[in-house]
Design a protein around this motif. Structure first.
Motif, PDB file in Angstrom:
ATOM      1  N   ASN A  35       0.581  -0.922   0.439  1.00  0.00           N
ATOM      2  CA  ASN A  35       0.034   0.094   0.093  1.00  0.00           C
ATOM      3  C   ASN A  35       0.833   1.029   0.197  1.00  0.00           C
ATOM      4  O   ASN A  35       2.274   1.377   0.321  1.00  0.00           O
ATOM      5  CB  ASN A  35      -1.310  -0.297   1.231  1.00  0.00           C
ATOM      6  CG  ASN A  35      -0.343  -0.142   3.015  1.00  0.00           C
ATOM      7  OD1 ASN A  35       0.680   0.339   2.901  1.00  0.00           O
ATOM      8  ND2 ASN A  35      -1.051  -1.319   3.473  1.00  0.00           N
ATOM      9  N   ASP A  36       0.216   2.279  -0.041  1.00  0.00           N
ATOM     10  CA  ASP A  36       0.751   3.238  -0.099  1.00  0.00           C
ATOM     11  C   ASP A  36       2.190   4.077   1.488  1.00  0.00           C
ATOM     12  O   ASP A  36       2.812   4.220   0.837  1.00  0.00           O
ATOM     13  CB  ASP A  36       0.072   4.630  -0.682  1.00  0.00           C
ATOM     14  CG  ASP A  36      -0.176   4.669  -2.230  1.00  0.00           C
ATOM     15  OD1 ASP A  36       0.545   4.253  -2.718  1.00  0.00           O
ATOM     16  OD2 ASP A  36      -1.761   5.652  -2.343  1.00  0.00           O
ATOM     17  N   ALA A  37       0.935   3.647   1.851  1.00  0.00           N
ATOM     18  CA  ALA A  37       1.528   4.094   3.521  1.00  0.00           C
ATOM     19  C   ALA A  37       2.912   2.900   3.613  1.00  0.00           C
ATOM     20  O   ALA A  37       4.468   3.257   4.237  1.00  0.00           O
ATOM     21  CB  ALA A  37       0.689   2.959   4.941  1.00  0.00           C
ATOM     22  N   ASP A  38       3.118   1.849   3.007  1.00  0.00           N
ATOM     23  CA  ASP A  38       4.536   0.682   3.152  1.00  0.00           C
ATOM     24  C   ASP A  38       4.996   1.774   2.301  1.00  0.00           C
ATOM     25  O   ASP A  38       6.314   2.175   2.415  1.00  0.00           O
ATOM     26  CB  ASP A  38       4.110  -0.280   2.383  1.00  0.00           C
ATOM     27  CG  ASP A  38       3.777  -1.584   3.050  1.00  0.00           C
ATOM     28  OD1 ASP A  38       3.131  -0.960   4.253  1.00  0.00           O
ATOM     29  OD2 ASP A  38       3.519  -2.249   2.364  1.00  0.00           O
ATOM     30  N   VAL A  39       5.241   2.857   1.455  1.00  0.00           N
ATOM     31  CA  VAL A  39       5.938   3.226  -0.057  1.00  0.00           C
ATOM     32  C   VAL A  39       6.833   4.595   0.692  1.00  0.00           C
ATOM     33  O   VAL A  39       8.219   4.668   1.223  1.00  0.00           O
ATOM     34  CB  VAL A  39       5.549   3.580  -0.931  1.00  0.00           C
ATOM     35  CG1 VAL A  39       6.678   4.517  -2.103  1.00  0.00           C
ATOM     36  CG2 VAL A  39       4.877   2.233  -1.990  1.00  0.00           C
ATOM     37  N   ILE A  40       5.377   4.475   1.740  1.00  0.00           N
ATOM     38  CA  ILE A  40       5.793   5.956   2.386  1.00  0.00           C
ATOM     39  C   ILE A  40       7.108   6.034   3.044  1.00  0.00           C
ATOM     40  O   ILE A  40       7.807   6.154   3.718  1.00  0.00           O
ATOM     41  CB  ILE A  40       5.120   6.349   3.356  1.00  0.00           C
ATOM     42  CG1 ILE A  40       3.588   7.390   1.817  1.00  0.00           C
ATOM     43  CG2 ILE A  40       5.288   7.889   3.917  1.00  0.00           C
ATOM     44  CD1 ILE A  40       2.564   7.830   1.711  1.00  0.00           C
ATOM     45  N   GLU A  41       6.749   4.663   3.861  1.00  0.00           N
ATOM     46  CA  GLU A  41       8.230   4.602   5.006  1.00  0.00           C
ATOM     47  C   GLU A  41       8.865   3.498   4.650  1.00  0.00           C
ATOM     48  O   GLU A  41      10.005   4.396   5.248  1.00  0.00           O
ATOM     49  CB  GLU A  41       6.791   3.222   6.040  1.00  0.00           C
ATOM     50  CG  GLU A  41       7.836   2.520   7.008  1.00  0.00           C
ATOM     51  CD  GLU A  41       7.898   3.220   8.105  1.00  0.00           C
ATOM     52  OE1 GLU A  41       9.243   3.535   9.198  1.00  0.00           O
ATOM     53  OE2 GLU A  41       7.694   4.759   8.385  1.00  0.00           O
ATOM     54  N   PHE A  42       9.013   3.170   3.567  1.00  0.00           N
ATOM     55  CA  PHE A  42      10.301   2.491   3.036  1.00  0.00           C
ATOM     56  C   PHE A  42      11.475   4.416   2.547  1.00  0.00           C
ATOM     57  O   PHE A  42      12.329   4.013   2.525  1.00  0.00           O
ATOM     58  CB  PHE A  42      10.467   1.570   2.076  1.00  0.00           C
ATOM     59  CG  PHE A  42       9.395   0.724   1.624  1.00  0.00           C
ATOM     60  CD1 PHE A  42       9.470  -0.086   2.715  1.00  0.00           C
ATOM     61  CD2 PHE A  42       8.388   0.125   1.079  1.00  0.00           C
ATOM     62  CE1 PHE A  42       8.889  -0.994   2.970  1.00  0.00           C
ATOM     63  CE2 PHE A  42       8.256  -0.744   1.011  1.00  0.00           C
ATOM     64  CZ  PHE A  42       8.352  -1.630   2.308  1.00  0.00           C
ATOM     65  N   LEU A  43      10.417   5.298   2.105  1.00  0.00           N
ATOM     66  CA  LEU A  43      10.824   6.280   1.637  1.00  0.00           C
ATOM     67  C   LEU A  43      12.108   7.256   2.812  1.00  0.00           C
ATOM     68  O   LEU A  43      12.800   8.217   2.820  1.00  0.00           O
ATOM     69  CB  LEU A  43       9.948   7.042   1.094  1.00  0.00           C
ATOM     70  CG  LEU A  43      10.082   6.905  -0.469  1.00  0.00           C
ATOM     71  CD1 LEU A  43       9.071   7.805  -0.508  1.00  0.00           C
ATOM     72  CD2 LEU A  43      11.123   6.364  -1.252  1.00  0.00           C
ATOM     73  N   ARG A  44      10.696   7.150   4.147  1.00  0.00           N
ATOM     74  CA  ARG A  44      10.945   7.544   5.240  1.00  0.00           C
ATOM     75  C   ARG A  44      12.373   6.779   5.987  1.00  0.00           C
ATOM     76  O   ARG A  44      13.509   7.517   5.737  1.00  0.00           O
ATOM     77  CB  ARG A  44      10.583   7.611   6.399  1.00  0.00           C
ATOM     78  CG  ARG A  44      10.228   8.683   7.413  1.00  0.00           C
ATOM     79  CD  ARG A  44       9.280   7.822   8.623  1.00  0.00           C
ATOM     80  NE  ARG A  44       9.183   6.750   8.978  1.00  0.00           N
ATOM     81  CZ  ARG A  44      10.323   6.474   9.529  1.00  0.00           C
ATOM     82  NH1 ARG A  44      11.069   6.491  10.250  1.00  0.00           N
ATOM     83  NH2 ARG A  44      10.686   4.657  10.233  1.00  0.00           N
ATOM     84  N   ARG A  45      12.187   5.993   6.367  1.00  0.00           N
ATOM     85  CA  ARG A  45      13.991   5.158   6.119  1.00  0.00           C
ATOM     86  C   ARG A  45      15.224   5.469   5.363  1.00  0.00           C
ATOM     87  O   ARG A  45      15.817   5.715   6.311  1.00  0.00           O
ATOM     88  CB  ARG A  45      13.498   3.578   6.734  1.00  0.00           C
ATOM     89  CG  ARG A  45      12.509   3.104   7.189  1.00  0.00           C
ATOM     90  CD  ARG A  45      12.642   2.360   7.607  1.00  0.00           C
ATOM     91  NE  ARG A  45      11.377   1.557   8.512  1.00  0.00           N
ATOM     92  CZ  ARG A  45      10.956  -0.129   8.548  1.00  0.00           C
ATOM     93  NH1 ARG A  45      11.477  -0.891   7.144  1.00  0.00           N
ATOM     94  NH2 ARG A  45       9.689  -0.027   9.540  1.00  0.00           N
ATOM     95  N   ALA A  46      14.568   5.748   3.990  1.00  0.00           N
ATOM     96  CA  ALA A  46      16.061   6.293   2.926  1.00  0.00           C
ATOM     97  C   ALA A  46      16.506   7.451   3.916  1.00  0.00           C
ATOM     98  O   ALA A  46      17.588   7.895   2.613  1.00  0.00           O
ATOM     99  CB  ALA A  46      15.225   5.298   1.957  1.00  0.00           C
ATOM    100  N   GLU A  47      15.792   8.234   4.263  1.00  0.00           N
ATOM    101  CA  GLU A  47      15.865   9.224   4.525  1.00  0.00           C
ATOM    102  C   GLU A  47      15.528  10.543   3.223  1.00  0.00           C
ATOM    103  O   GLU A  47      15.980  11.341   3.321  1.00  0.00           O
ATOM    104  CB  GLU A  47      17.548   9.801   4.650  1.00  0.00           C
ATOM    105  CG  GLU A  47      17.533   9.168   6.344  1.00  0.00           C
ATOM    106  CD  GLU A  47      19.019   9.097   6.683  1.00  0.00           C
ATOM    107  OE1 GLU A  47      19.890  10.185   6.255  1.00  0.00           O
ATOM    108  OE2 GLU A  47      19.135   8.746   7.682  1.00  0.00           O
ATOM    109  N   VAL A  48      14.604  10.518   2.265  1.00  0.00           N
ATOM    110  CA  VAL A  48      14.232  10.946   1.672  1.00  0.00           C
ATOM    111  C   VAL A  48      12.759  12.390   2.056  1.00  0.00           C
ATOM    112  O   VAL A  48      12.562  11.974   2.602  1.00  0.00           O
ATOM    113  CB  VAL A  48      13.110  10.129   0.402  1.00  0.00           C
ATOM    114  CG1 VAL A  48      12.036  10.750  -1.113  1.00  0.00           C
ATOM    115  CG2 VAL A  48      13.860   9.543   0.014  1.00  0.00           C
ATOM    116  N   PRO A  49      13.721  13.462   1.699  1.00  0.00           N
ATOM    117  CA  PRO A  49      12.811  14.457   2.141  1.00  0.00           C
ATOM    118  C   PRO A  49      11.128  14.486   1.743  1.00  0.00           C
ATOM    119  O   PRO A  49      11.042  13.858   0.825  1.00  0.00           O
ATOM    120  CB  PRO A  49      13.435  15.948   1.869  1.00  0.00           C
ATOM    121  CG  PRO A  49      14.660  15.390   1.129  1.00  0.00           C
ATOM    122  CD  PRO A  49      14.471  13.555   0.812  1.00  0.00           C
ATOM    123  N   ASP A  50      10.281  14.254   2.999  1.00  0.00           N
ATOM    124  CA  ASP A  50       8.439  14.447   2.411  1.00  0.00           C
ATOM    125  C   ASP A  50       8.740  13.658   1.695  1.00  0.00           C
ATOM    126  O   ASP A  50       7.835  13.683   0.654  1.00  0.00           O
ATOM    127  CB  ASP A  50       8.838  16.245   1.616  1.00  0.00           C
ATOM    128  CG  ASP A  50       7.282  16.158   1.954  1.00  0.00           C
ATOM    129  OD1 ASP A  50       6.810  15.850   2.775  1.00  0.00           O
ATOM    130  OD2 ASP A  50       7.185  17.702   0.808  1.00  0.00           O
TER     131      ASP A  50
END
Length: 83
Positions: A35-50
């Motif tokens: 789901n989108d929440a998983d993608v957002i969490e992966f990007l947060r962990r990779a330190e992608v801004p916003d």
């Protein structure tokens, strides 16, 4: 497909989409999103801004949705309407 650092790959037969992030010339697998929440969490962990804006925003040059509609994570069931 244009080159983007984040790719949400096509939906697998069992559901979910692999997410990769290009770092220092190689693709790093961040995980399989369901789901989108998983993608957002992966990007947060990779330190992608916003990461929320990258995934849910109108259009981002940072992310590409490969092979299937954006925000879809389950395979389309086959059409079983056979005469």
């Amino acid at each position: 497909m244009r080159h983007t650092p984040i790719v949400v790959h096509r939906i697998s037969a069992s559901g979910g989409r692999q997410v990769t992030f290009r770092q220092v010339g190689r693709d790093v697998v961040l995980g399989v999103a369901h789901n989108d929440a998983d993608v957002i969490e992966f990007l947060r962990r990779a330190e992608v801004p916003d990461p929320d804006e990258v995934v849910l925003g109108e259009e981002s040059d940072l992310i590409a949705w490969d092979g299937d509609e954006p925000h879809a994570y389950e395979p389309t069931p086959p059409d079983l309407d056979v005469p």
